[in-house]
Design a protein around this motif. Structure first.
Motif, PDB file in Angstrom:
ATOM      1  N   LYS A   1      29.818  84.888 -50.774  1.00 26.93           N
ATOM      2  CA  LYS A   1      29.973  85.444 -49.420  1.00 26.93           C
ATOM      3  C   LYS A   1      28.617  85.987 -48.996  1.00 26.93           C
ATOM      4  CE  LYS A   1      32.553  88.701 -46.611  1.00 26.93           C
ATOM      5  NZ  LYS A   1      33.458  89.846 -46.574  1.00 26.93           N
TER       6      LYS A   1
ATOM      7  N   VAL B   1      33.556  72.628 -52.332  1.00 23.14           N
ATOM      8  CA  VAL B   1      34.214  73.801 -51.743  1.00 23.14           C
ATOM      9  C   VAL B   1      35.722  73.694 -51.956  1.00 23.14           C
ATOM     10  CG1 VAL B   1      34.720  75.007 -49.589  1.00 23.14           C
ATOM     11  CG2 VAL B   1      32.397  74.261 -50.087  1.00 23.14           C
TER      12      VAL B   1
ATOM     13  N   GLU C   1      34.145  78.322 -46.527  1.00 27.04           N
ATOM     14  CA  GLU C   1      33.143  77.430 -45.957  1.00 27.04           C
ATOM     15  C   GLU C   1      31.782  77.748 -46.562  1.00 27.04           C
ATOM     16  OE1 GLU C   1      32.699  77.565 -41.688  1.00 27.04           O
ATOM     17  OE2 GLU C   1      30.846  76.377 -41.763  1.00 27.04           O
ATOM     18  N   LEU C   2      31.071  76.721 -46.979  1.00 24.82           N
ATOM     19  CA  LEU C   2      29.734  76.898 -47.541  1.00 24.82           C
ATOM     20  C   LEU C   2      28.737  76.144 -46.675  1.00 24.82           C
ATOM     21  CD1 LEU C   2      28.058  77.986 -50.038  1.00 24.82           C
ATOM     22  CD2 LEU C   2      28.263  75.655 -50.945  1.00 24.82           C
TER      23      LEU C   2
ATOM     24  N   ARG D   1      27.384  71.517 -43.904  1.00 27.20           N
ATOM     25  CA  ARG D   1      28.506  72.451 -43.806  1.00 27.20           C
ATOM     26  C   ARG D   1      29.686  71.860 -44.561  1.00 27.20           C
ATOM     27  NH1 ARG D   1      28.891  75.777 -38.174  1.00 27.20           N
ATOM     28  NH2 ARG D   1      26.732  76.490 -38.159  1.00 27.20           N
TER      29      ARG D   1
ATOM     30  N   ALA E   1      27.619  81.781 -46.894  1.00 27.96           N
ATOM     31  CA  ALA E   1      29.060  81.635 -46.659  1.00 27.96           C
ATOM     32  C   ALA E   1      29.483  82.713 -45.672  1.00 27.96           C
ATOM     33  CB  ALA E   1      29.827  81.767 -47.966  1.00 27.96           C
TER      34      ALA E   1
ATOM     35  N   THR F   1      34.241  82.612 -50.088  1.00 32.12           N
ATOM     36  CA  THR F   1      34.457  81.179 -50.301  1.00 32.12           C
ATOM     37  C   THR F   1      34.451  80.891 -51.795  1.00 32.12           C
ATOM     38  OG1 THR F   1      33.486  80.589 -48.171  1.00 32.12           O
ATOM     39  CG2 THR F   1      33.347  78.922 -49.901  1.00 32.12           C
TER      40      THR F   1
END
Ligand code: NI
Length: 225
Positions: free
Chosen positions: A143, A160, A164-165, A175, A194, A198
Motif C-alpha cells: 500500500k 495481483v 491494484e498495483l 496497471r 498501490a 493490495t
C-alpha cells in the motif's frame, strides 16, 4: 523432513583415513545421501571451535541417515578409520517440509494463499511460500509508494490477487488489476505503488533483494511462512 549428519574429524593417521574415505565413498547413495560440505575451508566466527575437518551429509530423513550409518557397507568402511581419526558425529533434523512446500516429494499439502496472507500484516515485506527450482514464490501486502529500484540481473514477475498495483517505469506505467500479471525485465527501473491495500504474488530468482540496487528502510530479508 531432511536430516543432516554432522561430522567433526581430526585425522591422526592420514594413510589409514584415506582408505576409509575410499571405502566409505558412495555408501550413502542408496540412502539418498549427498555431501553438503566435505573438508572445505573453515572460517571461525565466535568461540574457539575450529575443527580440523568438517563434513555435512544431507539425507531425506533421520531414518535414512541411520540406515546408512548402520549399513554393512558403511560399517565395513568405519572399521578402517577406527584408530585413524578422532571422529565425532550426530544427526540433526532439518526444517519441516511445510516451511517450504513443494520441495519434497512427500508433501501432499496445498498452499492456501488466503491462509498464508493471514499470517502477517507488515507492508512491502515479501513472505516466501514455495520454491520452484531456483525461484521463490512470495506473497506481499502493499500500500502506498515503494522505492524506485532496478534488478540488474533478474526478471521479476508480479501477479495481483486483489487491489491494484501500478509499476512506474521509464517508458510508462503498467496497471495491474486482480488476475493480471506483469514481468519487469532485468535492467528496467520500476517504482511500485498501490492506491489501496493490495495483495500480490511474486516469482523471483532466489536471492533477489526486494529493493534491488537500493538499500533503505524498505529493504527486507524475506521470511518463510
Ligand atoms: Ni523490483
Amino acid at each position: 523432513m531432511a536430516a543432516y549428519v554432522i561430522i567433526q574429524v581430526e585425522v591422526t593417521d592420514p594413510t589409514a583415513y584415506a582408505k576409509y574415505m575410499q571405502a566409505a565413498n558412495g555408501t550413502h547413495d542408496a540412502f539418498g545421501g549427498r555431501f553438503v560440505a566435505r573438508g572445505g575451508a573453515i572460517t571461525p566466527l565466535e568461540g574457539d571451535w575450529t575443527p580440523p575437518r568438517f563434513v555435512v551429509i544431507e539425507f531425506p530423513s533421520t531414518e535414512k541417515a541411520l540406515g546408512w550409518y548402520r549399513s554393512p557397507g558403511y560399517q565395513a568402511a568405519r572399521r578402517l578409520r577406527l584408530g585413524a581419526a578422532k571422529f565425532q558425529a550426530f544427526i540433526v533434523e532439518g526444517l519441516p517440509t511445510s516451511a517450504a512446500p513443494g520441495v519434497t516429494s512427500q508433501s501432499t499439502e496445498a498452499v492456501n494463499l488466503a491462509q498464508r496472507f493471514e499470517m502477517f500484516s507488515d507492508l512491502w515485506s515479501p513472505h516466501k511460500i514455495a520454491s520452484v527450482d531456483d525461484y521463490d514464490v512470495k506473497i506481499v501486502k502493499v500500500k502506498g509508494d515503494f522505492v524506485e529500484h532496478v534488478h540488474e540481473h533478474e526478471d521479476e514477475l508480479f501477479l495481483v490477487l486483489d487491489g491494484e498495483l501500478r509499476l512506474k517505469m521509464p517508458h510508462g506505467e503498467a496497471r495491474l488489476r486482480p488476475g493480471e500479471l506483469f514481468v519487469v525485465p532485468r535492467g528496467t527501473h520500476h517504482r511500485p505503488t498501490a492506491p489501496e491495500e493490495t495483495r500480490i504474488m511474486l516469482l523471483e530468482r532466489r536471492g533477489v533483494v526486494n529493493t534491488g540496487n537500493v538499500r533503505n528502510e524498505q529493504t527486507r530479508t524475506e521470511k518463510s511462512i
